[in-house]
Design an enzyme around this catalytic site. Sequence first.
Site, mmCIF file in Angstrom:
data_model
loop_
_atom_site.group_PDB
_atom_site.id
_atom_site.type_symbol
_atom_site.label_atom_id
_atom_site.label_comp_id
_atom_site.label_asym_id
_atom_site.label_seq_id
_atom_site.Cartn_x
_atom_site.Cartn_y
_atom_site.Cartn_z
ATOM 1 N N CYS A 51 6.053 -7.625 -0.057
ATOM 2 C CA CYS A 51 6.872 -6.990 -1.094
ATOM 3 C C CYS A 51 7.529 -7.993 -2.042
ATOM 4 O O CYS A 51 7.589 -7.759 -3.253
ATOM 5 C CB CYS A 51 7.943 -6.126 -0.436
ATOM 6 S SG CYS A 51 8.875 -6.972 0.849
ATOM 7 N N CYS A 52 8.022 -9.124 -1.485
ATOM 8 C CA CYS A 52 8.844 -10.006 -2.324
ATOM 9 C C CYS A 52 8.053 -10.756 -3.409
ATOM 10 O O CYS A 52 8.516 -10.803 -4.564
ATOM 11 C CB CYS A 52 9.613 -11.000 -1.467
ATOM 12 S SG CYS A 52 10.719 -10.253 -0.259
ATOM 13 N N HIS A 94 5.854 6.132 2.905
ATOM 14 C CA HIS A 94 6.012 5.400 1.631
ATOM 15 C C HIS A 94 5.170 5.955 0.476
ATOM 16 O O HIS A 94 4.870 5.225 -0.461
ATOM 17 C CB HIS A 94 5.627 3.914 1.814
ATOM 18 C CG HIS A 94 6.619 3.075 2.556
ATOM 19 N ND1 HIS A 94 6.836 3.169 3.892
ATOM 20 C CD2 HIS A 94 7.438 2.080 2.123
ATOM 21 C CE1 HIS A 94 7.746 2.278 4.270
ATOM 22 N NE2 HIS A 94 8.140 1.614 3.225
ATOM 23 N N HIS A 123 11.810 5.568 1.787
ATOM 24 C CA HIS A 123 12.079 4.395 0.938
ATOM 25 C C HIS A 123 12.220 4.779 -0.530
ATOM 26 O O HIS A 123 11.235 5.066 -1.195
ATOM 27 C CB HIS A 123 10.952 3.377 1.081
ATOM 28 C CG HIS A 123 11.351 1.983 0.664
ATOM 29 N ND1 HIS A 123 12.055 1.721 -0.495
ATOM 30 C CD2 HIS A 123 11.156 0.784 1.256
ATOM 31 C CE1 HIS A 123 12.256 0.413 -0.590
ATOM 32 N NE2 HIS A 123 11.726 -0.178 0.463
ATOM 33 N N GLU A 139 16.462 -5.006 8.528
ATOM 34 C CA GLU A 139 16.579 -5.613 7.185
ATOM 35 C C GLU A 139 17.781 -5.019 6.460
ATOM 36 O O GLU A 139 17.701 -4.609 5.309
ATOM 37 C CB GLU A 139 15.298 -5.352 6.384
ATOM 38 C CG GLU A 139 14.030 -5.780 7.114
ATOM 39 C CD GLU A 139 12.778 -5.574 6.296
ATOM 40 O OE1 GLU A 139 12.484 -4.420 5.927
ATOM 41 O OE2 GLU A 139 12.086 -6.564 6.005
HETATM 42 O O1 FUB Z 1 9.136 -0.925 3.090
HETATM 43 C C1 FUB Z 1 8.637 -1.596 1.956
HETATM 44 C C2 FUB Z 1 9.224 -2.973 1.851
HETATM 45 O O2 FUB Z 1 8.828 -3.743 2.972
HETATM 46 C C3 FUB Z 1 10.719 -3.043 1.880
HETATM 47 O O3 FUB Z 1 11.320 -2.848 0.649
HETATM 48 C C4 FUB Z 1 10.960 -4.392 2.425
HETATM 49 O O4 FUB Z 1 12.258 -4.565 2.908
HETATM 50 C C5 FUB Z 1 9.907 -4.496 3.482
HETATM 51 O O5 FUB Z 1 10.334 -3.882 4.656
HETATM 52 ZN ZN ZN Z 2 10.713 -7.971 -0.153
#
Ligand code: FUB
Ligand code: ZN
Length: 615
Positions: free
Chosen positions: A399-400, A141, A191, A305
């Site tokens: 993350c959200c 990442h 990602h 996911e």
């Molecule tokens: O991998 C980074 C973030 O963590 C992703 O966008 C989410 O889905 C979670 O897995």
């Molecule tokens: Zn998220």
Amino acid sequence: MATALRHPTAVSADADLTLRPLDLGAARVTGGFWRDRQTANHDTSIPDGLRRLHESGALENFRVAATGRGPARGPIFADSDVYKWLEAAAWEYARQPDERLLAEQLEITRTVGGAQQPDGYLDTVVQLRRGKRYGDPAHDHELYCAGHLFQAAVAQHRATGRTDLLDIAGKLADHLVREFGPEGRPYVEGHPVVEMGLVELYRETGVRDYLDLAARFVEERGRGLLHEQDPQLDLTYFSDRVPVRETTSPEGHAVRAVYFAAGAADVAAETADRPLVDALARQFEAMASTKQYVTGGLGARWEGEAFGDPYELPSDRAYAETCAAIGAAQWAWRMLLSTGEARYADQIERLLLDAVLPGVSLRGDEFFYVNTLHLRADASPDTERSAANGRRPWFDVACCPPNVMRTVASVGAYAATASADGLQLHQYVTGDFAGGGLSVHVETGYPFVGTVDIGVLDAQDGATLGIRIPAWAQGATVDGRAVGSGEYASVDRRLQAGDRVQLRLPMPVRLTTGDDRVDAVRGAVAMERGPLVYALEQIDQADDVVLDDLRMPAEPEFAEVPGPGLVEGDVGLRFTAIQVGRAGRPDRRVTATAVPYFEWANRGVGPMRVWVPRV
Ligand code: FUB
Ligand code: ZN
């Protein structure tokens, strides 16, 4: 260097677009529904988020990395939480300047800068935990974090005029150009998001290398490069199975797929690549027609996911990650700018109201990561993310929450655009919007009330006002004149300051029939009113009403009743349902009450369902 106060997604002067974003100060939410959400974001989510960055160790990682030695805390992408918070704080500062919020941003920016290595590299967890940079492209990442840093840096510059974070971002971007640009090596990271970040950085700085690198990342993906790292990797998960121009439908990890598509749309706009826009339009359509929940939610599978196969959309095991809805709104926005097609604005409306907003409590203090459409009585709270736990203040993978914060702070940006012809209103938000030779004030009780009053504050000769008429809005009128739905109504009379335009969108209850290819909802209906999807929550029913035994009669009559009162002016729906008799008892008629889906789980968490089987 470009001037500050540009839109969250600005565009360069020669971008190939049908519509253009308004300047940052030219799209202001001044009241109503979204203003209340922004107040909760300002008062609660953003300050809580800062506390969580301290507690989770995400901020401390930067201090430790500055010393070069010590443990890192949190997931490999912990830096991204800090960057998303910084972006949220910047948009919030632009909305409502607040010296304390500025001081906090600048202090964190200094902390971030302290961890940057002399050649520009920056990723605290990799620096502290891994022996090698770019050693595990699938999982580490580094570019994901970089992408979020770039977005935050641009936001800070646009909102405050400060270049502190932009300087850090520029050093890292220059390093990436050296590593992976024309003189470097091909690279695909697990990602996406760096593509969007690099394009925005290009827009802000004018450095063409950043756009070129984004274009390279877009083209290199989908050619199986990750298999050179590990032939066992599932390329689908990483959107690395098929090149972007040949992809027919987004697949794999939902957030990765939609972030990538949004970045590709940015590249397409800035390089005037219409074939790429067309490819992305086909993918969007395939996603919307076969892989999207009625709420707009995306990503049917908990495992990975991920998007499921077409029509694989279970209600009870829906994943529908909040971040996926945010990424899809970003993608839809870019498609709207490129094409000018109302369906993308319709998508943004649904995504924001029915898929992103349920991801945060109305107080702004708790979040859903996963957005189910059905919670049974006695559901097992099997993981931290299970809806049975209700919303959570934070997550180990966080993350959200900060993603919601940056989206709510900048939501006004989605409301309007400009073109050579005039101003277009896409979302109905109480506020002031100026561009394309028109300046208007909008007042509305939307999303509960379908009347939108538009007052012209200033008008240049010949400027027209375009008003999106949602596809659901049959019988809409503008100043009493019938207008078609699913397109823009044009107010072409000569507008002048002081003129008033009234849009009326009838909002009868609509019953949406589940697609019979989706086994989970075959024979069921979802209730919708205006832009809102409704849900039945146990708390609104009599004690002996069992949600999973309710059936929708053939011709239900709905009464509009006051909603739970969690949001000003909210509207509930009351109707007579049939409760199926069990254990030899007869069926009976019962009163059922539905509430807007985004309001669910704000009064404790209990059984809930969006889809109701027909009798
Ligand atoms: O991998 C980074 C973030 O963590 C992703 O966008 C989410 O889905 C979670 O897995
Ligand atoms: Zn998220």
